[in-house]
Design a protein around this motif. Structure first.
Motif, short mmCIF file in Angstrom:
data_model
loop_
_atom_site.label_atom_id
_atom_site.label_comp_id
_atom_site.label_asym_id
_atom_site.label_seq_id
_atom_site.Cartn_x
_atom_site.Cartn_y
_atom_site.Cartn_z
N UNK A 23 51.26 32.94 0.87
CA UNK A 23 50.99 34.13 1.69
C UNK A 23 50.46 35.26 0.82
N UNK A 24 50.98 35.38 -0.39
CA UNK A 24 50.50 36.42 -1.31
C UNK A 24 49.06 36.15 -1.73
N UNK A 25 48.76 34.89 -2.07
CA UNK A 25 47.38 34.52 -2.43
C UNK A 25 46.45 34.76 -1.24
N UNK A 26 46.90 34.40 -0.04
CA UNK A 26 46.10 34.62 1.16
C UNK A 26 45.83 36.11 1.36
N UNK A 27 46.85 36.94 1.17
CA UNK A 27 46.70 38.39 1.33
C UNK A 27 45.69 38.95 0.33
N UNK A 28 45.80 38.55 -0.95
CA UNK A 28 44.86 39.03 -1.95
C UNK A 28 43.43 38.58 -1.63
N UNK A 29 43.29 37.34 -1.14
CA UNK A 29 41.97 36.84 -0.79
C UNK A 29 41.36 37.65 0.35
N UNK A 43 46.25 47.37 -2.00
CA UNK A 43 46.96 46.33 -2.74
C UNK A 43 47.77 45.44 -1.81
N UNK A 44 48.54 46.03 -0.93
CA UNK A 44 49.40 45.26 -0.03
C UNK A 44 49.01 45.53 1.41
N UNK A 45 48.92 44.47 2.19
CA UNK A 45 48.62 44.58 3.62
C UNK A 45 49.62 43.73 4.39
N UNK A 46 50.43 44.36 5.20
CA UNK A 46 51.43 43.63 5.97
C UNK A 46 50.78 42.68 6.97
N UNK A 47 49.65 43.10 7.53
CA UNK A 47 48.94 42.24 8.49
C UNK A 47 48.46 40.96 7.82
N UNK A 48 47.82 41.09 6.65
CA UNK A 48 47.33 39.92 5.95
C UNK A 48 48.47 39.05 5.44
N UNK A 49 49.55 39.69 4.98
CA UNK A 49 50.68 38.92 4.47
C UNK A 49 51.34 38.11 5.59
N UNK A 50 51.53 38.74 6.76
CA UNK A 50 52.12 38.04 7.90
C UNK A 50 51.22 36.90 8.36
N UNK A 51 49.92 37.18 8.43
CA UNK A 51 48.97 36.14 8.81
C UNK A 51 48.98 35.01 7.79
#
Length: 321
Positions: A23-29, A43-51
């Motif tokens: 999930x962290x790699x996905x968020x950074x991507x 740096x951090x996105x809750x939407x991307x991390x949840x997705x």
């Protein structure tokens, strides 16, 4: 009891840590795809991390099962308990956790499209549309002014630079990135994009099957049964490294076979057989169900016979000593 506890710890820890990592790699991507040169980056996105959690969790479930098999290859013993725990975790993943995750992910499926940045930034030269675009100013409404440099015709240098005013700043060619500069700099090679495309295709098929109901999901989950049957490949050889190789090859084979089917990349004869089976049988995708069941049956029989052979061989060696 200790063996069962170890396997449970490995399974649960791999689910938690694997989901967190992917999930962290996905968020950074996703942050990179949304990044625009000259604009502040998040740096951090809750939407991307949840997705990322919902998108990668099915993959983590499969990898957790693989990790269990590799642990059994490295630390053999008490195969009855190992097999029982392995099947319990496998059925838990494919009958409960993965379909629940797929249904939940529907709520977030449009989050990436909604958060994609549609405007570029000014002050940078961008190679696009058969030339080079320079935005000197971008208004709040998305319209821009600047220069277009035509690099296709060097003979007519007087007309190669064309100014424009109050024109929408478009960046469709950068998709799925928001900035063509970032796409040209960071777009991964085929060796990375192909496995991602393969997983994306299977994930789409899984989401479609889960949306149709439990019976349709069972049709897709036959792939899970075939993947679980690679348990038997750990007895293929007396060399542990060879068994690890056989397990990995078996998993890749099952995944590729299912990918080819769901992407309709099949010879004409196979397509004809698939269509006839669909007419005769009411189940969804009967051909791939039969293929997965055949793989599971063959690997299961192979595992039983080879397991008995390896255990008897070990017993005889210990008796001779």
């Amino acid at each position: 009891m200790k063996r069962a506890l170890y396997l449970a710890i490995i399974y649960l820890a791999s689910l938690f840590l694997g989901t967190l990592l992917f999930a962290t790699v996905f968020m950074f991507s996703c942050n990179l795809t949304m990044f625009v040169t000259g604009l502040p980056a998040s740096f951090f996105s809750l939407t991307f991390f949840t997705t990322g959690i919902l998108t990668t969790f099915p993959l983590v479930c499969v990898l957790s099962q693989v990790l269990l098999v590799l642990y059994m290859v490295r630390h053999p013993g008490n195969y009855g308990v190992s097999f029982a725990m392995y099947m319990i975790f496998g059925l838990l993943s494919w009958l409960l956790l993965v379909p629940a995750d797929l249904k939940l992910s529907v709520r977030y499926e449009n989050s990436l499209a909604k958060t994609r940045v549609e405007a570029s930034s000014s002050g940078f030269f961008r190679k696009d549309a058969g030339g080079v675009i320079y935005y000197s100013r971008i208004e709040e409404n998305g319209n821009a002014e600047g220069l277009f440099i035509d690099t296709s015709d060097f003979q007519d240098s007087e007309n190669s630079v064309v100014p424009f005013f109050d024109v929408p700043a478009k960046n469709e060619s950068a998709f799925p990135y928001s900035d063509i500069l970032i796409k040209n700099s960071l777009e991964p090679p085929k060796i990375v994009t192909f496995p991602l495309a393969l997983y994306s295709a299977l994930l789409t098929a899984a989401e479609y099957s889960a949306a149709l109901g439990f019976l349709a999901w069972l049709s897709f989950a036959s792939m899970g049964l075939a993947l679980l049957s690679v348990f038997g490949l750990q007895f293929a050889s007396s060399w542990k490294l060879a068994n690890v190789t056989f397990v990995i090859i078996g998993i890749i084979t099952v995944v590729v076979v299912n990918y080819l089917y769901y992407m309709n990349i099949m010879p004409g004869v196979v397509r004809e057989v698939s269509q006839r089976l669909s007419w005769l049988v009411s189940a969804k995708d009967p051909l791939i169900i039969l293929v997965n069941l055949a793989i599971a049956l063959l690997l299961g029989i192979f595992g039983v016979f080879m397991g008995i052979y390896r255990l008897n061989g070990t017993y005889l060696l210990e008796s001779d000593e």
